[in-house]
Write an enzyme that holds these catalytic residues in place. Structure first.
Site, PDB file in Angstrom:
ATOM      1  N   HIS A 191       0.823  -1.217   0.000  1.00 41.25           N
ATOM      2  CA  HIS A 191       0.000   0.000   0.000  1.00 41.25           C
ATOM      3  C   HIS A 191       0.849   1.255   0.000  1.00 41.25           C
ATOM      4  CE1 HIS A 191      -3.091  -2.943   1.340  1.00 41.25           C
ATOM      5  NE2 HIS A 191      -3.796  -2.221   0.481  1.00 41.25           N
ATOM      6  N   HIS A 225      -6.735   7.275  -2.372  1.00 40.05           N
ATOM      7  CA  HIS A 225      -7.562   6.277  -1.688  1.00 40.05           C
ATOM      8  C   HIS A 225      -6.854   5.478  -0.590  1.00 40.05           C
ATOM      9  CE1 HIS A 225      -5.729   3.070  -4.029  1.00 40.05           C
ATOM     10  NE2 HIS A 225      -6.361   2.216  -3.250  1.00 40.05           N
TER      11      HIS A 225
HETATM   12  C1  LIG Z   1     -13.370  -9.681   1.522  1.00 44.87           C
HETATM   13  O1  LIG Z   1     -12.129  -9.167   1.956  1.00 44.87           O
HETATM   14  C2  LIG Z   1     -10.995  -9.694   1.381  1.00 44.87           C
HETATM   15  C3  LIG Z   1     -11.051 -10.714   0.440  1.00 44.87           C
HETATM   16  C4  LIG Z   1      -9.852 -11.214  -0.092  1.00 44.87           C
HETATM   17  C5  LIG Z   1      -8.634 -10.673   0.301  1.00 44.87           C
HETATM   18  N1  LIG Z   1      -7.409 -11.074  -0.238  1.00 44.87           N
HETATM   19  C6  LIG Z   1      -7.172 -12.352  -0.628  1.00 44.87           C
HETATM   20  O2  LIG Z   1      -7.969 -13.229  -0.619  1.00 44.87           O
HETATM   21  C7  LIG Z   1      -5.782 -12.653  -1.183  1.00 44.87           C
HETATM   22  C8  LIG Z   1      -4.695 -12.361  -0.210  1.00 44.87           C
HETATM   23  N2  LIG Z   1      -5.531 -12.141  -2.474  1.00 44.87           N
HETATM   24  C9  LIG Z   1      -5.573 -10.954  -3.068  1.00 44.87           C
HETATM   25  N3  LIG Z   1      -5.910  -9.788  -2.443  1.00 44.87           N
HETATM   26  C10 LIG Z   1      -5.835  -8.671  -3.270  1.00 44.87           C
HETATM   27  C11 LIG Z   1      -5.493  -8.712  -4.606  1.00 44.87           C
HETATM   28  C12 LIG Z   1      -5.530  -7.388  -5.087  1.00 44.87           C
HETATM   29  N4  LIG Z   1      -5.877  -6.603  -4.079  1.00 44.87           N
HETATM   30  N5  LIG Z   1      -6.044  -7.366  -2.974  1.00 44.87           N
HETATM   31  C13 LIG Z   1      -6.324  -6.829  -1.705  1.00 44.87           C
HETATM   32  C14 LIG Z   1      -5.346  -6.077  -1.109  1.00 44.87           C
HETATM   33  C15 LIG Z   1      -5.584  -5.533   0.132  1.00 44.87           C
HETATM   34  C16 LIG Z   1      -6.794  -5.704   0.763  1.00 44.87           C
HETATM   35  C17 LIG Z   1      -7.789  -6.457   0.155  1.00 44.87           C
HETATM   36  C18 LIG Z   1      -7.543  -7.019  -1.086  1.00 44.87           C
HETATM   37  C19 LIG Z   1      -8.652  -7.844  -1.767  1.00 44.87           C
HETATM   38  C20 LIG Z   1      -5.183  -9.948  -5.199  1.00 44.87           C
HETATM   39  O3  LIG Z   1      -4.876 -10.092  -6.392  1.00 44.87           O
HETATM   40  N6  LIG Z   1      -5.234 -11.041  -4.388  1.00 44.87           N
HETATM   41  C21 LIG Z   1      -8.592  -9.638   1.235  1.00 44.87           C
HETATM   42  C22 LIG Z   1      -9.771  -9.160   1.775  1.00 44.87           C
HETATM   43 ZN   LIG Z   2      -5.880   0.304  -2.513  1.00 41.27          ZN
END
Ligand SMILES: COc1ccc(NC(=O)[C@H](C)Nc2nc3c(cnn3-c3ccccc3C)c(=O)[nH]2)cc1
Ligand SMILES: [Zn+2]
Length: 323
Positions: free
Chosen positions: A72, A112
């Site tokens: 981030h 953001h």
């Molecule tokens: C519903 O809240 C969530 C759902 C999924 C996730 N993250 C994951 O499942 C994993 C670690 N993967 C993932 N997470 C990702 C990506 C892009 N942004 N991102 C992300 C980054 C920070 C916080 C939340 C997310 C989703 C990506 O390509 N992959 C994190 C939070």
């Molecule tokens: Zn972001």
């Protein structure tokens, strides 16, 4: 050579509109100039009377307020703004929702994740941090990012909204707050459900429809790494997991609950990406692709390909384990 005199070549300006653009190949100063170029190409300084010096001060002050964390950081904010910029051109968004809403979207993307500490809301709330206390556990990080954005805008030399009349300023402030707060993934299902309900008979004259569309657009831009070529996307996933693992290590040390998808002992890249892309990313991209068919080829198809890629990796990993 004064950075202000450097012009961005027409080929780079063209490249800037593509999801294949790789922020990692450019120096910070070049990325700052490219953010300025996005505003200029969209004629936002002209339409909203933003002096170029004020725009440069704003962009530089925003840059100064991002932290050196694995994911981030300022480059993530650049990627999000650049993906939004690519979508704006691909669907001719200005003609559909107007200059003001596009200004809200671009400024929201740039701001953001301002001053993100590298530890997410679950950690803020469990560790009872200053931010959780200040924002009563309600999207503490996103409230903070938005507050820092408007504190930057309080400085006259950075205030790109200075020349707007009060009504326009209030509309833009309301829009930026709505968009930045929408990036809290805890609200993912709520926002996706509301947009799904209206997408089949979307009404461009309805303020509530436009508001929902803006929230979905910034959400798509925010988590869109997998819509980029694999060699551009993969390093971002490594940085993200690095940040997540730093958090889960801290959680273990501090005796806090460890977030499952962040536990280095539990998570593998292919398996976590298969569920993230399959369950979170693709449904969001597909519903936006329903409203904007131009995005099918630009970002929806690449995400399907990425899911395929991780499924194959996952299968290969499974076979290895059973040999
Ligand atoms: C519903 O809240 C969530 C759902 C999924 C996730 N993250 C994951 O499942 C994993 C670690 N993967 C993932 N997470 C990702 C990506 C892009 N942004 N991102 C992300 C980054 C920070 C916080 C939340 C997310 C989703 C990506 O390509 N992959 C994190 C939070
Ligand atoms: Zn972001």
């Amino acid at each position: 050579l004064n950075i202000c005199d450097v012009v961005v070549s027409s080929s780079v300006r063209e490249w800037l509109r593509s999801p294949a653009f790789d922020a990692r190949q450019w120096e910070d100063e070049e990325l700052l100039l490219m953010l300025q170029t996005m505003f200029v190409e969209l004629e936002l300084p002209h339409k909203f009377n933003i002096p170029l010096s004020t725009l440069r001060n704003f962009i530089y002050e925003v840059y100064n307020n991002y932290n050196e964390v694995p994911f981030h950081n300022f480059r993530h904010c650049f990627c999000v703004a650049q993906m939004m910029y690519a979508m704006v051109w691909a669907v001719n968004l200005v003609a559909k929702i107007g200059d003001l809403e596009v200004l809200v979207l671009i400024v929201s993307c740039i701001c953001h994740d301002l001053d993100h500490p590298g530890y997410n809301n679950i950690y803020q709330i469990n560790a009872r941090t200053e931010l959780a206390l200040r924002y009563n556990d309600i999207s503490p990080l996103e409230n903070h990012h938005c507050s820092v954005a408007f504190r930057v805008l309080e400085a006259p030399e950075c205030n790109i909204l200075a020349s707007l009349d009060l009504a326009t300023y209030r509309t833009i402030r309301e829009g930026i707050i709505r968009c930045i707060l929408a990036t809290d993934m805890a609200r993912h299902n709520e926002i996706l459900a509301q947009f799904t309900d209206i997408v089949s008979d979307f009404n461009y004259t309805s303020k509530s429809h436009i508001n929902l569309l803006s929230m979905v657009l910034i959400k798509v831009a925010d988590i869109s790494n997998e819509a980029r070529p694999m060699d551009v996307a993969e390093p971002w996933l490594d940085s993200l997991l690095q940040e997540f693992f730093k958090q889960s290590d801290a959680e273990k040390l501090e005796g806090l609950p460890v977030t499952p998808f962040m536990d280095r002992d539990k998570v593998t890249k292919p398996s976590s990406q298969c569920s993230f892309i399959g369950l979170v990313l693709l449904p969001l991209f597909e519903i936006l692709g329903e409203l904007f068919p131009e995005l099918q080829e630009l970002i929806v198809a690449p995400v399907r390909y990425a899911l395929d890629y991780y499924r194959r990796l996952n299968e290969a990993a499974k076979d290895e384990r059973h040999q």
